[in-house]
Design a protein around this motif. Structure first.
Motif, PDB file in Angstrom:
ATOM      1  N   THR A  92      -5.673   7.621  -0.056  1.00 53.71           N
ATOM      2  CA  THR A  92      -4.855   6.744  -0.902  1.00 53.71           C
ATOM      3  C   THR A  92      -4.404   5.519  -0.126  1.00 53.71           C
ATOM      4  O   THR A  92      -4.462   4.396  -0.625  1.00 53.71           O
ATOM      5  CB  THR A  92      -3.597   7.509  -1.402  1.00 53.71           C
ATOM      6  OG1 THR A  92      -4.029   8.726  -1.978  1.00 53.71           O
ATOM      7  CG2 THR A  92      -2.820   6.701  -2.414  1.00 53.71           C
ATOM      8  N   ILE A 141       2.034   1.963  -3.475  1.00 51.43           N
ATOM      9  CA  ILE A 141       1.012   2.613  -4.323  1.00 51.43           C
ATOM     10  C   ILE A 141       0.981   4.115  -4.027  1.00 51.43           C
ATOM     11  O   ILE A 141       0.922   4.954  -4.937  1.00 51.43           O
ATOM     12  CB  ILE A 141      -0.370   1.957  -4.086  1.00 51.43           C
ATOM     13  CG1 ILE A 141      -0.348   0.533  -4.654  1.00 51.43           C
ATOM     14  CG2 ILE A 141      -1.509   2.785  -4.694  1.00 51.43           C
ATOM     15  CD1 ILE A 141      -1.554  -0.319  -4.317  1.00 51.43           C
ATOM     16  N   LYS A 176      -8.630  -2.276   1.876  1.00 54.22           N
ATOM     17  CA  LYS A 176      -9.234  -3.128   0.831  1.00 54.22           C
ATOM     18  C   LYS A 176      -8.436  -4.427   0.680  1.00 54.22           C
ATOM     19  O   LYS A 176      -8.987  -5.505   0.540  1.00 54.22           O
ATOM     20  CB  LYS A 176      -9.290  -2.382  -0.499  1.00 54.22           C
ATOM     21  CG  LYS A 176     -10.225  -1.190  -0.424  1.00 54.22           C
ATOM     22  CD  LYS A 176     -10.582  -0.644  -1.790  1.00 54.22           C
ATOM     23  CE  LYS A 176     -11.505   0.555  -1.648  1.00 54.22           C
ATOM     24  NZ  LYS A 176     -10.774   1.831  -1.473  1.00 54.22           N
ATOM     25  N   LYS A 177      -7.109  -4.281   0.714  1.00 53.26           N
ATOM     26  CA  LYS A 177      -6.257  -5.488   0.588  1.00 53.26           C
ATOM     27  C   LYS A 177      -6.496  -6.444   1.766  1.00 53.26           C
ATOM     28  O   LYS A 177      -6.559  -7.656   1.594  1.00 53.26           O
ATOM     29  CB  LYS A 177      -4.778  -5.085   0.557  1.00 53.26           C
ATOM     30  CG  LYS A 177      -4.334  -4.481  -0.768  1.00 53.26           C
ATOM     31  CD  LYS A 177      -2.895  -3.994  -0.657  1.00 53.26           C
ATOM     32  CE  LYS A 177      -2.399  -3.417  -1.961  1.00 53.26           C
ATOM     33  NZ  LYS A 177      -2.028  -4.430  -2.951  1.00 53.26           N
ATOM     34  N   ILE A 226      -6.191   1.891   0.576  1.00 51.82           N
ATOM     35  CA  ILE A 226      -6.086   0.681  -0.257  1.00 51.82           C
ATOM     36  C   ILE A 226      -5.679  -0.508   0.638  1.00 51.82           C
ATOM     37  O   ILE A 226      -6.010  -1.661   0.373  1.00 51.82           O
ATOM     38  CB  ILE A 226      -5.046   0.896  -1.406  1.00 51.82           C
ATOM     39  CG1 ILE A 226      -4.979  -0.314  -2.353  1.00 51.82           C
ATOM     40  CG2 ILE A 226      -3.658   1.177  -0.911  1.00 51.82           C
ATOM     41  CD1 ILE A 226      -6.101  -0.375  -3.304  1.00 51.82           C
ATOM     42  N   TYR A 227      -4.955  -0.162   1.716  1.00 53.25           N
ATOM     43  CA  TYR A 227      -4.553  -1.185   2.705  1.00 53.25           C
ATOM     44  C   TYR A 227      -5.785  -1.906   3.274  1.00 53.25           C
ATOM     45  O   TYR A 227      -5.808  -3.132   3.361  1.00 53.25           O
ATOM     46  CB  TYR A 227      -3.755  -0.483   3.805  1.00 53.25           C
ATOM     47  CG  TYR A 227      -3.288  -1.353   4.956  1.00 53.25           C
ATOM     48  CD1 TYR A 227      -2.540  -2.507   4.745  1.00 53.25           C
ATOM     49  CD2 TYR A 227      -3.554  -0.979   6.283  1.00 53.25           C
ATOM     50  CE1 TYR A 227      -2.076  -3.268   5.825  1.00 53.25           C
ATOM     51  CE2 TYR A 227      -3.095  -1.731   7.359  1.00 53.25           C
ATOM     52  CZ  TYR A 227      -2.364  -2.874   7.125  1.00 53.25           C
ATOM     53  OH  TYR A 227      -1.919  -3.622   8.196  1.00 53.25           O
ATOM     54  N   SER A 269       0.845  -1.214   0.000  1.00 52.83           N
ATOM     55  CA  SER A 269       0.000   0.000   0.000  1.00 52.83           C
ATOM     56  C   SER A 269       0.869   1.248   0.000  1.00 52.83           C
ATOM     57  O   SER A 269       0.554   2.242  -0.672  1.00 52.83           O
ATOM     58  CB  SER A 269      -0.927  -0.007   1.218  1.00 52.83           C
ATOM     59  OG  SER A 269      -1.615  -1.224   1.282  1.00 52.83           O
TER      60      SER A 269
END
Ligand SMILES: Cc1cc2nc3c(=O)[nH]c(=O)nc-3n(C[C@H](O)[C@H](O)[C@H](O)COP(=O)(O)OP(=O)(O)OC[C@H]3O[C@@H](n4cnc5c(N)ncnc54)[C@H](O)[C@@H]3O)c2cc1C
Length: 442
Positions: free
Chosen positions: A347, A336, A353-354, A350-351, A333
């Protein structure tokens, strides 16, 4: 912001989650600083003894094959303790390589050496005292001597995470959300361990035993004590430890060292450690709040991972796998964010979501009520059912010239005699609830 960065990413804490995070960033050619308060690797860390190889392989790739271990743990026993002995269930597969017994000094040393090979700049013996923030962004860390700056900081600083607390990201843990665990490393010669546990000389097999129940010795008087005892075989040491939640310890005014002393005297455990010398004694906390206590996982310029985020499944003794994989996802993350030159919470999320896609949040979610339910049925699990299981197998194995039908009938009705009906229903309901949660989990 006019800041001169020392690195692309700073990672605080060189346990499994921190090293994994640092490695995944460094492998992409980015500059990473890994800061650890301990003077030598692993000296502040503790576990029962098994690191799970699927996660280790996923994080370390080809380097996984180089890991040195003391034994492969491929025999698992669940044992329910009672006053005279225990009832045990064992699964064993000598071909499985699913977990390695590695001491923490060795595990952390090996992981750090691999990370350094990929360019991670490792700073040991350095306590991170606080975070540096500018315009509502975390932009670096303050140690006792220095300041280091990076656009992303990953907090892998373990169960106490003072840094997550500084940012007010942590949910407040209650005593019931934390386990205090103590462990002894008991030295015996290698041959004795192999004889006692039926192990091979080449260390390709090893044993993990998890014991439930507290209805023995002086612990008998505590009818509501939920404790987990664990034993792992290493090459020439046996690791024996016990964990109890802080609320239970304080409610019963119990000293955890005395509980371990009592465990060591149990008739099924004593013969396994007899004549051994305790060469190490350690204590550590385990976060057990589970899904409901997961902190806010990202903020501007910062990500939390591993035990600091409470990623542990205590029911299955899983922690290192959660730490290794969450660390890797934190690193990915951060990459990214670096690619986008955007380090905002948005931003970095995203962690989340992963994590949702991985087993980590799926497991924590499906086990969200399990620990609570187990604690609500402490007496049943620690005292009543171990006793009933023992009685059941006494019928199965006793050739006492009384008809089996009579004995099993009496056994069946004894549940209604020695247990209030509402307690029985609560046990059944708790069991079903947990099973359904897990079955229909994410
Ligand atoms: C008794 C016990 C038995 C367990 N058994 C198992 C098992 O058999 N298998 C398993 O998979 N898991 C087990 N676990 C869980 C497992 O050990 C943890 O989940 C795992 O170690 C978490 O890794 P981590 O990197 O997140 O945190 P840690 O391993 O705790 O590492 C955190 C690191 O951060 C450093 N640090 C903290 N604060 C700072 C600071 N301010 N500045 C610099 N450095 C700092 C610490 O020194 C430490 O090195 C067990 C845990 C315990 C306590």
């Amino acid at each position: 912001m006019d800041i001169k960065y020392n690195a692309d990413v700073i990672v605080v804490g060189a346990g499994p989650s921190g090293v994994s995070a640092a490695l995944s960033v460094a492998k992409e050619g980015k500059k990473v600083i890994l800061v650890e308060r301990a003077s030598y690797p692993g000296s502040k860390n503790m576990y029962g003894g098994a690191v799970y190889t699927t996660a280790l392989r996923e994080v370390f790739g080809d380097d996984f094959e180089k890991f040195k271990y003391e034994r492969i743990i491929n025999s698992h026993t669940w044992a329910f303790l009672n006053d005279e002995g225990s009832f045990e269930i064992t699964t064993k597969n000598d071909n499985s390589k699913f977990a390695y017994a590695i001491k923490r000094f060795s595990l952390e040393s090996q992981m750090i050496e691999i990370a350094k090979k990929y360019g991670v700049y490792y700073i040991p013996n350095t306590l991170v005292k606080s975070l540096i923030q500018k315009n509502n962004y975390v932009v670096g860390i303050k140690t006792e001597q220095e300041e280091y700056f990076a656009p992303v900081t990953i907090l892998a600083d373990g169960v106490n995470s003072i840094l997550a607390k500084e940012l007010n990201l942590r949910n407040n843990y209650q005593p019931k959300d934390i386990i205090l665990s103590v462990k002894e490393a008991i030295k015996l010669d290698k041959k004795t361990i192999e004889e006692r546990f039926n192990l091979k000389e080449d260390c390709t097999n090893g044993v993990n035993k998890q014991y439930f129940g507290s209805d023995f010795g002086s612990l008998k008087e505590f009818k509501n004590l939920f404790m987990m005892t664990f034993l792992f075989t290493f090459k020439d040491t046996v690791m024996l430890g016990v964990g109890v939640n802080l609320a239970d310890l304080s409610k019963n005014q119990l000293n955890i060292n005395e509980i371990l002393d009592e465990v060591k005297k149990h008739p099924d455990i004593y013969p396994l450690i007899k004549d051994g010398e305790t060469i190490e004694y350690s204590a550590h906390l385990i976060p057990e709040g589970g899904y409901k206590k997961i902190p806010k996982l990202v903020s501007n310029g910062v990500i939390i991972t591993g035990d600091a985020a409470g990623f542990v499944n205590g029911v299955h003794f899983e922690g290192t796998n959660f730490a290794l994989i969450s660390g890797k996802l934190a690193g990915e993350s951060a990459l990214i964010a670096l690619d986008n030159s955007n380090y905002s919470q948005n931003t970095l999320s995203i962690y989340n979501k992963k994590l949702e896609k991985s087993f980590i949040l799926k497991d924590l979610y499906s086990y969200r009520n399990v620990i609570e339910k187990l604690y609500s049925r402490t007496n049943s699990i620690s005292v009543y059912y171990p006793k009933k299981i023992k009685e059941f197998f006494e019928i199965v194995t006793s050739a006492n010239c009384i008809s089996k039908s009579k004995q099993f009938r009496e056994y069946f009705f004894s549940f209604f005699k020695d247990r209030k009906i509402d307690e029985l229903f609560k046990d059944i309901f708790a069991g079903f609830r947990c099973a359904l949660d897990i079955f229909f989990g994410k």
